[in-house]
Scaffold this active site. Structure first.
Site, PDB file in Angstrom:
ATOM      1  N   GLU A 192       0.823  -1.206   0.000  1.00  0.00           N
ATOM      2  CA  GLU A 192       0.000   0.000   0.000  1.00  0.00           C
ATOM      3  C   GLU A 192       0.860   1.260   0.000  1.00  0.00           C
ATOM      4  OE1 GLU A 192      -4.258  -0.607   1.868  1.00  0.00           O
ATOM      5  OE2 GLU A 192      -3.071   0.610   3.216  1.00  0.00           O
ATOM      6  N   HIS A 219       6.683 -26.986  -1.314  1.00  0.00           N
ATOM      7  CA  HIS A 219       5.984 -28.067  -2.003  1.00  0.00           C
ATOM      8  C   HIS A 219       4.825 -27.535  -2.853  1.00  0.00           C
ATOM      9  CE1 HIS A 219       8.145 -31.187   0.354  1.00  0.00           C
ATOM     10  NE2 HIS A 219       8.313 -30.133   1.137  1.00  0.00           N
ATOM     11  N   LYS A 270     -14.175   0.361  -3.938  1.00  0.00           N
ATOM     12  CA  LYS A 270     -15.266   0.810  -3.056  1.00  0.00           C
ATOM     13  C   LYS A 270     -16.309   1.566  -3.873  1.00  0.00           C
ATOM     14  CE  LYS A 270     -12.370   1.595   1.013  1.00  0.00           C
ATOM     15  NZ  LYS A 270     -11.821   2.618   1.914  1.00  0.00           N
TER      16      LYS A 270
HETATM   17  O1  PA5 Z   1      -3.483   1.397   5.966  1.00  0.00           O
HETATM   18  C1  PA5 Z   1      -4.584   1.871   5.746  1.00  0.00           C
HETATM   19  O2  PA5 Z   1      -4.781   3.083   5.820  1.00  0.00           O
HETATM   20  C2  PA5 Z   1      -5.771   1.012   5.391  1.00  0.00           C
HETATM   21  O3  PA5 Z   1      -5.433  -0.333   5.319  1.00  0.00           O
HETATM   22  C3  PA5 Z   1      -6.850   1.143   6.441  1.00  0.00           C
HETATM   23  O4  PA5 Z   1      -6.309   0.840   7.683  1.00  0.00           O
HETATM   24  C4  PA5 Z   1      -8.029   0.253   6.154  1.00  0.00           C
HETATM   25  O5  PA5 Z   1      -8.539   0.536   4.908  1.00  0.00           O
HETATM   26  C5  PA5 Z   1      -9.101   0.421   7.210  1.00  0.00           C
HETATM   27  O6  PA5 Z   1      -9.473   1.752   7.302  1.00  0.00           O
HETATM   28  P1  PA5 Z   1     -10.258   2.301   8.548  1.00  0.00           P
HETATM   29  O7  PA5 Z   1      -9.407   2.152   9.746  1.00  0.00           O
HETATM   30  O8  PA5 Z   1     -10.546   3.744   8.236  1.00  0.00           O
HETATM   31  O9  PA5 Z   1     -11.518   1.485   8.656  1.00  0.00           O
END
Ligand code: PA5
Length: 447
Positions: A289, A310, A424
């Site tokens: 990310e 494996h 989303k």
């Molecule tokens: O690293 C990040 O920002 C994302 O993975 C969020 O943590 C994830 O999308 C969850 O978001 P939120 O805490 O707003 O529900």
């Protein structure tokens, strides 16, 4: 002194010292940008000083809550997704018994996760289990609007209220969210839940050392002070200098960028301990990310050996040569178990009789590493003396810092995740969310 070590001797035939050292200047600038908060995404650098600045009163509050939860619940449901769940799960699963769910003598609740998928069967099965157990829960969402945890919370909140009554249920719910905005904050205030804050300047995937990670880890019975102490030690070490010969995060960031420049676009995190599975999952999110944007970035993958030797071993040995491995190696297990001797020796294993299983595992590790290097897969080795809370604290901060450096070297903003929105928006359009009418019309034409 830090406990984690990095060995790059298996890179020599793939990248030269010169090619690695060429990154020192960029690494230095990135280090300065992290320390002085001057780089891209600098409003999300709260994690940099988190270990040294964490408040004693916050730790004490989390510990007190954890004790109270232990006395009222056999199961603690942690509702969250991505950065609001993977850090806690990584640490809890690394430290807990491999068969924690089957252990009867634990003084602490079993941690169970929800809100990390939209599976009707998963949630239905969970409700069936929760019908029979005493439980409490925490709902973690910084934005407070993420669909997966919001759906799970709606369901579990109803279940909890039916089971214990509305008034009692509210004492079994803790919300961890933004300090002032978002749907979850409003709900928590309206219902009177206890809350913890996700700091504004700490993004989800960097939040394991905030209540997001610390509360579930403490509820599971693990020493969050040791975890923080390890992270603090690493912070001290990494903040001192950016030199890639002394700063282990600088070194890792330089190595992976040097490999990337030579066409190694996939990094596989390898472990030889099944309880590190979720640490790999946490690491995959952290790097994927943070770096995967603007059509750039190393693709982070993970395997658990020897299991995956494996299954994935064939590809790694002989497939497309665009991969490198980073092995997370644990020097000493916490138990001792030897291979037994057998008179008949039908399986031909007496040549290892009397040896520790760990020695066999280590030879599997070494043999694999040599084979993969021979097959054209460069190999970085990161080692910890053993798995414990302190060492995990060091490791978490090390990976976070190296990720910040590495992302800056790649010239992306490592602290945003604009690409997460695309699915989303489509999902909301398909489900007919108010405000998405135009997108609904457009997406339906494509079906
Ligand atoms: O690293 C990040 O920002 C994302 O993975 C969020 O943590 C994830 O999308 C969850 O978001 P939120 O805490 O707003 O529900």
């Amino acid at each position: 002194m830090i406990h984690i070590k990095l060995d790059d001797s298996n890179l020599k035939s793939f990248v030269s010292d010169e090619e690695i050292n060429a990154f020192q200047n960029d690494i230095h600038k990135s280090h300065q940008a992290l320390q002085n908060k001057t780089g891209k995404g600098n409003d999300f650098l709260g994690w940099v000083n988190l270990p040294s600045e964490i408040d004693e009163s916050l730790i004490a509050k989390i510990e007190a809550n954890a004790n109270a939860i232990s006395s009222m619940a056999e199961i603690y449901v942690v509702i969250g997704i991505g950065g609001s769940y993977l850090g806690a799960r990584a640490v809890v699963e690394a430290l807990q018994h491999n068969f924690a769910a089957l252990k009867k003598d634990s003084k602490h609740p079993l941690i169970i996760y929800a809100g990390q998928n939209l599976s009707e069967d998963y949630l239905s099965d969970l409700l069936e289990i929760l019908d029979q157990k005493d439980y409490a829960l925490t709902v973690i969402s910084k934005s407070g609007t993420t669909t997966e945890p919001a759906v799970a919370f709606r369901i579990l909140k109803n279940h909890l209220e039916k089971k214990y009554g509305k008034e009692n249920a509210k004492h079994r719910i803790i919300a961890i969210t933004d300090h002032s905005k978002g749907a979850l904050k409003k709900l928590a205030d309206d219902e009177g839940y206890q809350t913890y804050v996700v700091p504004d300047d700490v993004g989800g995937r960097f939040s394991v050392l905030t209540p997001v990670g610390l509360l579930p880890i403490a509820v599971a019975g693990f020493d969050i002070r040791k975890l923080i102490e390890g992270a603090k030690n690493m912070q001290l070490h990494l903040s001192a200098s950016s030199d890639i010969t002394t700063n282990i995060a600088s070194q890792y960031a330089a190595l992976r960028n040097a490999l990337y420049k030579k066409g190694k676009t996939i990094e596989i995190m390898v472990n030889f301990q099944p309880n590190l599975f979720y640490l790999t999952e946490w690491w995959k999110q952290l790097y994927g990310e943070s770096e995967g944007k603007e059509n750039k970035g190393i693709f982070p993958a993970g395997v658990g050996f020897t299991t995956d030797l494996h299954s994935m071993g064939q590809y790694i040995q002989e497939g497309l040569r665009n991969i490198f491995e980073t092995v997370l190696s644990i020097d000493n297990p916490n138990h001792q178990l030897d291979v037994p001797f057998e008179k008949e020796n039908l399986d031909g294993l007496n040549f290892i009789a009397g040896k520790r299983i760990n020695e066999v595992n280590k030879m599997a590790e070494l043999g694999t590493c040599i084979a993969h290097v021979d097959g054209g897969v460069p190999n970085i080795r990161i080692s910890l003396p053993e798995i414990n809370a302190y060492n995990l604290g060091e490791l978490i901060y090390f990976y976070e810092y190296a990720c910040g450096l590495s992302g800056y070297v790649l010239d992306v903003n490592p602290f945003d995740q604009p690409g997460v929105e695309a699915y989303k928006n489509n999902m909301f359009a398909l489900l007919g969310k108010p405000g998405f009418e135009k997108q609904t019309e457009m997406i339906k034409k494509r079906l």
